[in-house]
Design a protein around this motif. Structure first.
Motif, PDB file in Angstrom:
ATOM      1  N   ASP A   1      -6.472  12.424   8.419  1.00  0.00           N
ATOM      2  CA  ASP A   1      -7.404  11.983   7.315  1.00  0.00           C
ATOM      3  C   ASP A   1      -6.367  11.320   6.450  1.00  0.00           C
ATOM      4  N   VAL A   2      -6.265  10.068   6.163  1.00  0.00           N
ATOM      5  CA  VAL A   2      -5.675   9.239   5.411  1.00  0.00           C
ATOM      6  C   VAL A   2      -6.246   8.582   4.114  1.00  0.00           C
ATOM      7  N   MET A   3      -5.682   8.781   3.005  1.00  0.00           N
ATOM      8  CA  MET A   3      -6.109   8.262   1.625  1.00  0.00           C
ATOM      9  C   MET A   3      -4.932   7.098   1.277  1.00  0.00           C
ATOM     10  N   ALA A   4      -5.537   5.715   1.142  1.00  0.00           N
ATOM     11  CA  ALA A   4      -4.434   4.939   0.910  1.00  0.00           C
ATOM     12  C   ALA A   4      -5.054   4.098  -0.251  1.00  0.00           C
ATOM     13  N   CYS A   5      -3.998   3.736  -1.109  1.00  0.00           N
ATOM     14  CA  CYS A   5      -4.080   2.919  -2.295  1.00  0.00           C
ATOM     15  C   CYS A   5      -3.554   1.393  -1.939  1.00  0.00           C
ATOM     16  N   VAL A   6      -4.600   0.531  -1.787  1.00  0.00           N
ATOM     17  CA  VAL A   6      -4.182  -0.759  -1.447  1.00  0.00           C
ATOM     18  C   VAL A   6      -4.061  -1.849  -2.400  1.00  0.00           C
ATOM     19  N   HIS A   7      -2.905  -2.754  -2.677  1.00  0.00           N
ATOM     20  CA  HIS A   7      -2.835  -3.768  -3.526  1.00  0.00           C
ATOM     21  C   HIS A   7      -3.425  -5.014  -2.860  1.00  0.00           C
ATOM     22  N   ASP A   8      -4.566  -5.612  -3.425  1.00  0.00           N
ATOM     23  CA  ASP A   8      -5.319  -6.872  -2.620  1.00  0.00           C
ATOM     24  C   ASP A   8      -4.751  -8.008  -3.294  1.00  0.00           C
ATOM     25  N   ASP A   9      -5.185  -9.209  -2.858  1.00  0.00           N
ATOM     26  CA  ASP A   9      -4.707 -10.364  -3.480  1.00  0.00           C
ATOM     27  C   ASP A   9      -5.135 -10.841  -4.821  1.00  0.00           C
ATOM     28  N   ASN A  10      -6.205 -10.044  -5.238  1.00  0.00           N
ATOM     29  CA  ASN A  10      -6.702 -10.513  -6.448  1.00  0.00           C
ATOM     30  C   ASN A  10      -6.002  -9.562  -7.601  1.00  0.00           C
ATOM     31  N   GLY A  11      -4.942  -8.543  -7.283  1.00  0.00           N
ATOM     32  CA  GLY A  11      -4.059  -7.914  -8.016  1.00  0.00           C
ATOM     33  C   GLY A  11      -4.562  -6.334  -8.253  1.00  0.00           C
ATOM     34  N   ARG A  12      -5.917  -6.364  -7.862  1.00  0.00           N
ATOM     35  CA  ARG A  12      -6.542  -5.104  -7.938  1.00  0.00           C
ATOM     36  C   ARG A  12      -5.833  -3.918  -7.025  1.00  0.00           C
ATOM     37  N   VAL A  13      -5.907  -2.466  -7.401  1.00  0.00           N
ATOM     38  CA  VAL A  13      -5.586  -1.640  -6.507  1.00  0.00           C
ATOM     39  C   VAL A  13      -6.641  -0.688  -6.109  1.00  0.00           C
ATOM     40  N   ARG A  14      -7.174  -0.914  -4.681  1.00  0.00           N
ATOM     41  CA  ARG A  14      -8.160  -0.243  -4.264  1.00  0.00           C
ATOM     42  C   ARG A  14      -7.979   1.117  -3.475  1.00  0.00           C
ATOM     43  N   ILE A  15      -8.614   2.151  -3.440  1.00  0.00           N
ATOM     44  CA  ILE A  15      -8.504   3.448  -2.818  1.00  0.00           C
ATOM     45  C   ILE A  15      -9.329   3.431  -1.796  1.00  0.00           C
ATOM     46  N   GLN A  16      -8.860   3.456  -0.345  1.00  0.00           N
ATOM     47  CA  GLN A  16      -9.428   3.376   0.581  1.00  0.00           C
ATOM     48  C   GLN A  16      -9.294   4.741   1.794  1.00  0.00           C
ATOM     49  N   HIS A  17     -10.150   4.862   2.575  1.00  0.00           N
ATOM     50  CA  HIS A  17     -10.099   5.993   3.583  1.00  0.00           C
ATOM     51  C   HIS A  17     -10.002   5.610   4.995  1.00  0.00           C
ATOM     52  N   PHE A  18      -9.095   6.057   5.477  1.00  0.00           N
ATOM     53  CA  PHE A  18      -8.665   5.850   6.908  1.00  0.00           C
ATOM     54  C   PHE A  18      -8.463   7.016   7.880  1.00  0.00           C
ATOM     55  N   TYR A  19      -8.909   6.956   9.098  1.00  0.00           N
ATOM     56  CA  TYR A  19      -8.344   7.709  10.143  1.00  0.00           C
ATOM     57  C   TYR A  19      -7.734   7.275  11.172  1.00  0.00           C
ATOM     58  N   ASN A  20      -6.515   7.995  11.334  1.00  0.00           N
ATOM     59  CA  ASN A  20      -5.471   7.738  12.240  1.00  0.00           C
ATOM     60  C   ASN A  20      -5.824   7.654  13.863  1.00  0.00           C
ATOM     61  N   VAL A  21      -6.070   6.797  14.492  1.00  0.00           N
ATOM     62  CA  VAL A  21      -6.256   6.900  16.066  1.00  0.00           C
ATOM     63  C   VAL A  21      -5.052   6.681  16.623  1.00  0.00           C
TER      64      VAL A  21
ATOM     65  N   TRP B   1       0.843  -1.246  -0.113  1.00  0.00           N
ATOM     66  CA  TRP B   1       0.076  -0.042  -0.086  1.00  0.00           C
ATOM     67  C   TRP B   1       0.875   1.299  -0.074  1.00  0.00           C
ATOM     68  N   VAL B   2       0.406   2.307  -0.777  1.00  0.00           N
ATOM     69  CA  VAL B   2       0.931   3.532  -0.398  1.00  0.00           C
ATOM     70  C   VAL B   2      -0.088   4.454  -0.222  1.00  0.00           C
ATOM     71  N   ALA B   3       0.155   5.445   0.737  1.00  0.00           N
ATOM     72  CA  ALA B   3      -0.809   6.566   1.321  1.00  0.00           C
ATOM     73  C   ALA B   3      -0.285   8.153   1.645  1.00  0.00           C
ATOM     74  N   VAL B   4      -1.205   8.951   1.580  1.00  0.00           N
ATOM     75  CA  VAL B   4      -1.004  10.167   2.069  1.00  0.00           C
ATOM     76  C   VAL B   4      -2.081  10.717   3.247  1.00  0.00           C
ATOM     77  N   GLY B   5      -1.303  11.281   4.132  1.00  0.00           N
ATOM     78  CA  GLY B   5      -2.196  11.600   5.322  1.00  0.00           C
ATOM     79  C   GLY B   5      -2.137  13.189   5.564  1.00  0.00           C
ATOM     80  N   PHE B   6      -3.409  13.756   6.066  1.00  0.00           N
ATOM     81  CA  PHE B   6      -3.468  15.276   6.015  1.00  0.00           C
ATOM     82  C   PHE B   6      -3.512  15.716   7.636  1.00  0.00           C
ATOM     83  N   SER B   7      -2.611  16.233   8.237  1.00  0.00           N
ATOM     84  CA  SER B   7      -2.560  16.450   9.567  1.00  0.00           C
ATOM     85  C   SER B   7      -2.329  17.890   9.992  1.00  0.00           C
TER      86      SER B   7
END
Length: 232
Positions: free
Chosen positions: A97-117, A82-88
């Motif tokens: 606030d974090v946006m991450a691009c995640v490579h899954d087991d099916n070979g796809r790259v999905r964009i996910q939203h995270f929040y750092n706790v 995965w690769v991500a950028v956070g806004f702090s």
């Protein structure tokens, strides 16, 4: 009438087998490579790694540019996870606030939203990303997406018209779930970033920071002088 029907039926079967005149599906556009020539001109860029690296050779790369009411981000990193950028609001992980691009087991790259706790990234179902695309090639995760500049006030999604410190991170993934980032102290922008100002900023990775520090350069000069003076 039966003869005409038979002729029509045979023509339809023949057309079906030969593929004519039925239209074919348009080809899928491949992922457009990230252009670094635009850095500092029509988009802002951050490069982390070897001096002179680009979006395909930097340890980490990020670009941003305004497109109407959106900001388009491009991310790429030397990882298979995965690769991500956070806004702090500061330079520390936590409450980001974090946006991450995640490579899954099916070979796809999905964009996910995270929040750092604290030191833990919690996935948030409300995802502001749109026009998502990503690819995993040459052991690199690369992606492109847009998100709105303005959003309703919410703790987990920041307004990008304000300036924030950018946190840069990447690391491995297990079954499409992100794990701890690759390095203990991921790079952070030296100052807050404005989406209205395009810069091309290079940050040397740890291997190059050692040799580019003023103390190290002074030591090299002193050692060289000592060796020259000691040569008969």
């Amino acid at each position: 009438y039966c003869f005409l029907f038979l002729v029509f039926y045979l023509v339809m079967i023949y057309s079906d087998y030969t593929g004519y005149p039925f239209p074919t599906a348009p080809p899928v556009d491949p992922f457009a490579k990230i252009r670094v020539d635009d850095c500092g001109k029509t988009k802002g860029c951050f490069r982390y790694g070897k001096p002179g690296c680009n979006a395909e050779t930097c340890d980490y790369f990020l670009s941003y540019r305004r497109i109407g009411a959106d900001v388009e981000f491009e991310l790429s990193a030397d990882t298979d996870g995965w690769v991500a950028v956070g806004f702090s609001s500061d330079k520390k992980m936590g409450g980001d606030d974090v946006m991450a691009c995640v490579h899954d087991d099916n070979g796809r790259v999905r964009i996910q939203h995270f929040y750092n706790v604290g030191q833990w990234a919690k996935e948030i179902q409300r995802n502001p990303a749109r026009d998502e695309e990503g690819v995993f090639e040459n052991n690199r995760v690369t992606c492109r997406f847009k998100r709105p500049v303005y959003v309703p006030r919410e703790e987990t999604i920041v307004d990008l018209h304000l300036s924030w410190y950018y946190l840069f991170a990447w690391g491995p993934a297990i079954q499409g779930s992100i794990t701890r980032h690759d390095i203990d102290s991921p790079p952070v922008s030296e100052r807050v970033v404005s989406i209205y100002k395009y810069e091309d900023i290079f940050m040397p990775s740890a291997a190059y920071q050692t040799f580019s520090s003023p103390f190290c350069l002074l030591l090299i000069v002193a050692l060289t002088f000592y060796l020259l003076m000691g040569t008969p």
